[in-house]
Write an enzyme that holds these catalytic residues in place. Structure first.
Site, short mmCIF file in Angstrom:
data_model
loop_
_atom_site.label_atom_id
_atom_site.label_comp_id
_atom_site.label_asym_id
_atom_site.label_seq_id
_atom_site.Cartn_x
_atom_site.Cartn_y
_atom_site.Cartn_z
N ASN A 122 -10.20 -0.42 0.37
CA ASN A 122 -8.73 -0.32 0.34
C ASN A 122 -8.24 -0.79 -1.02
OD1 ASN A 122 -5.98 -0.63 0.62
ND2 ASN A 122 -6.08 -1.67 2.60
N HIS A 153 -3.29 6.91 3.02
CA HIS A 153 -3.71 5.63 2.46
C HIS A 153 -5.10 5.30 2.99
CE1 HIS A 153 -4.10 1.51 1.44
NE2 HIS A 153 -3.77 1.04 2.62
N CYS A 161 0.80 -1.22 0.00
CA CYS A 161 0.00 0.00 0.00
C CYS A 161 0.83 1.28 0.00
CB CYS A 161 -0.94 0.00 1.20
SG CYS A 161 -1.99 -1.47 1.29
#
Length: 313
Positions: A270, A240, A109
Site C-alpha cells: 500500500n 487504491h 490514500c
C-alpha cells in the site's frame, strides 16, 4: 474545452522488502501476509525523500515536455518532507520550474483523486493549460516496524499524471466524500495533537475493511450514474492498492470481472496516495489501457476519505 491526462510516470525505490524479510523482523509469515493481503513485497526508500520520489515520477511523466511549461503542481501526500515548505514547492525546485502554482493535498490514500479534482477545477476556471498531479509517499518512515499488523502493509513510491487542456474530454466525472467520524480507524497523530512522539500508523483493520468496501462501492456507483456509464463499459478498474480482498470485494459488488481489474499491490504494498497513479502508469505502459478506453479510479483513505473518477485515456 476538455481536460485530459496526456502522460503518466512512476518511480519506485530500489530496495525490495519481501515477506520473508519481514519474517525475520516480526512474528509473521509469508503465508499469513499473502493470504490476508495479497502482498508479497514492497519498496523501501533508504535515502530518497518524498519530494525526490515525486520529482523522479514527474520527470518520467514529462519525458516529452518541458518542465518549465507546467503551470500547476499538486502533490498528494501524507508523508511530506516537512510541515512547510510544501513538498510541491520542493518538487517545483527540483524540476527547475519558476512559474507553477504549487501546493500539497492531505487526503491520505484518496489524495491523488482529490488532487485530480482540484487540478481539473482550477484548469477549467483559470488560465492554466498544464498541471502535474503527483501522489508520493514514504510510509516506511511512519511505520512501527515492531507492529506486525501494520508494518506488513505499506511501501514507498510515487506516481504522476500530466493534465492538459484538450478539444476532447478525458476527465469525465468525479465523486468525492469524507466522514471525520471514522477518523480513529486509521490515523497518525502529529504535533498538533496531545500525543507524544514518535508518531506511527494506527489502524483498526476489520473496521477499515468494512467501511472501505462500502464507501468505494457507493462512490463508484455514484460517479458511474453521474457520467451515464455502466460498469460493463469500463475497460479497467484501477483501485487504491490497499488489500487484494478489498479490491476483489469492490469489483464483485460492481460486477466487474477479475480480468478488468488492475492489481499490483502484490509487488508494492500500500503506497497510499501514490498507489493509483503508479497503477495507472503501469496499466498504460503495459498495454492494459489503450487510447479511448474508459477507466474507473476509486480509493478510500484515512479521514475517512473516499473518491472515484471516470477517465477516457
Amino acid at each position: 474545452m476538455g481536460i485530459k491526462i496526456v502522460s503518466t510516470g512512476s518511480f519506485l525505490p530500489n530496495k525490495v522488502l519481501t515477506n520473508f524479510d519481514l519474517e525475520k523482523m516480526v512474528d509473521t509469515s509469508d503465508e499469513w501476509i499473502t493470504t490476508r493481503t495479497g502482498i508479497k513485497e514492497r519498496r523501501i526508500s533508504e535515502e530518497e525523500t518524498t519530494s525526490d520520489l515525486a520529482a523522479k515520477a514527474a520527470l518520467r511523466a514529462l519525458s516529452e515536455k518541458n518542465p518549465e511549461d507546467v503551470d500547476l503542481i499538486v502533490v498528494a501526500t501524507a508523508t511530506p518532507d516537512a510541515f512547510f515548505p510544501s513538498t510541491a514547492c520542493k518538487v517545483q525546485s527540483k524540476l527547475a520550474n519558476k512559474k507553477a502554482i504549487a501546493f500539497d493535498i492531505s487526503a491520505a490514500c484518496t489524495g491523488f483523486i482529490y488532487g485530480l479534482y482540484v487540478a481539473d477545477s482550477i484548469m477549467r476556471t483559470k488560465g492554466i493549460d498544464r498541471a502535474l498531479v503527483i501522489g508520493a509517499e514514504r510510509f516506511s518512515k511512519i511505520v512501527n516496524w515492531k507492529d506486525r499488523t501494520t508494518c506488513i502493509l505499506f511501501g514507498d513510491g510515487a506516481g504522476a499524471a500530466l493534465l492538459e487542456k484538450s478539444n476532447e474530454e478525458g476527465i469525465l466525472g468525479f465523486d468525492l466524500g469524507a466522514d471525520g467520524a471514522y477518523g480513529d480507524l486509521l490515523n497518525v497523530p502529529s504535533v498538533g495533537s496531545n500525543e507524544e512522539f514518535p508518531f506511527y500508523i494506527r489502524m483498526k483493520g476489520n473496521e477499515v475493511f468494512k467501511v472501505a468496501v462500502r464507501t468505494m462501492v457507493e462512490s463508484s456507483i455514484r460517479v458511474l450514474e453521474k457520467t451515464g456509464i455502466s460498469p460493463s463499459e469500463i475497460k479497467l478498474l484501477v483501485p487504491h492498492q490497499a488489500n487484494v480482498r478489498i479490491i476483489k470485494a469492490v469489483a464483485e459488488r460492481l460486477k466487474i470481472s477479475n480480468d478488468r481489474i488492475f492489481i499490483n499491490v502484490n509487488k508494492y504494498g500500500n503506497t497510499s496516495a501514490a498507489s493509483i497513479p503508479i497503477a495507472l502508469d503501469e496499466a498504460i505502459k503495459t498495454g492494459r489501457l489503450k487510447k479511448g478506453d474508459l477507466v474507473l479510479l476509486v480509493a478510500f483513505g484515512g479521514g475517512f476519505t473516499w473518491g472515484s473518477c471516470v477517465l477516457k485515456v
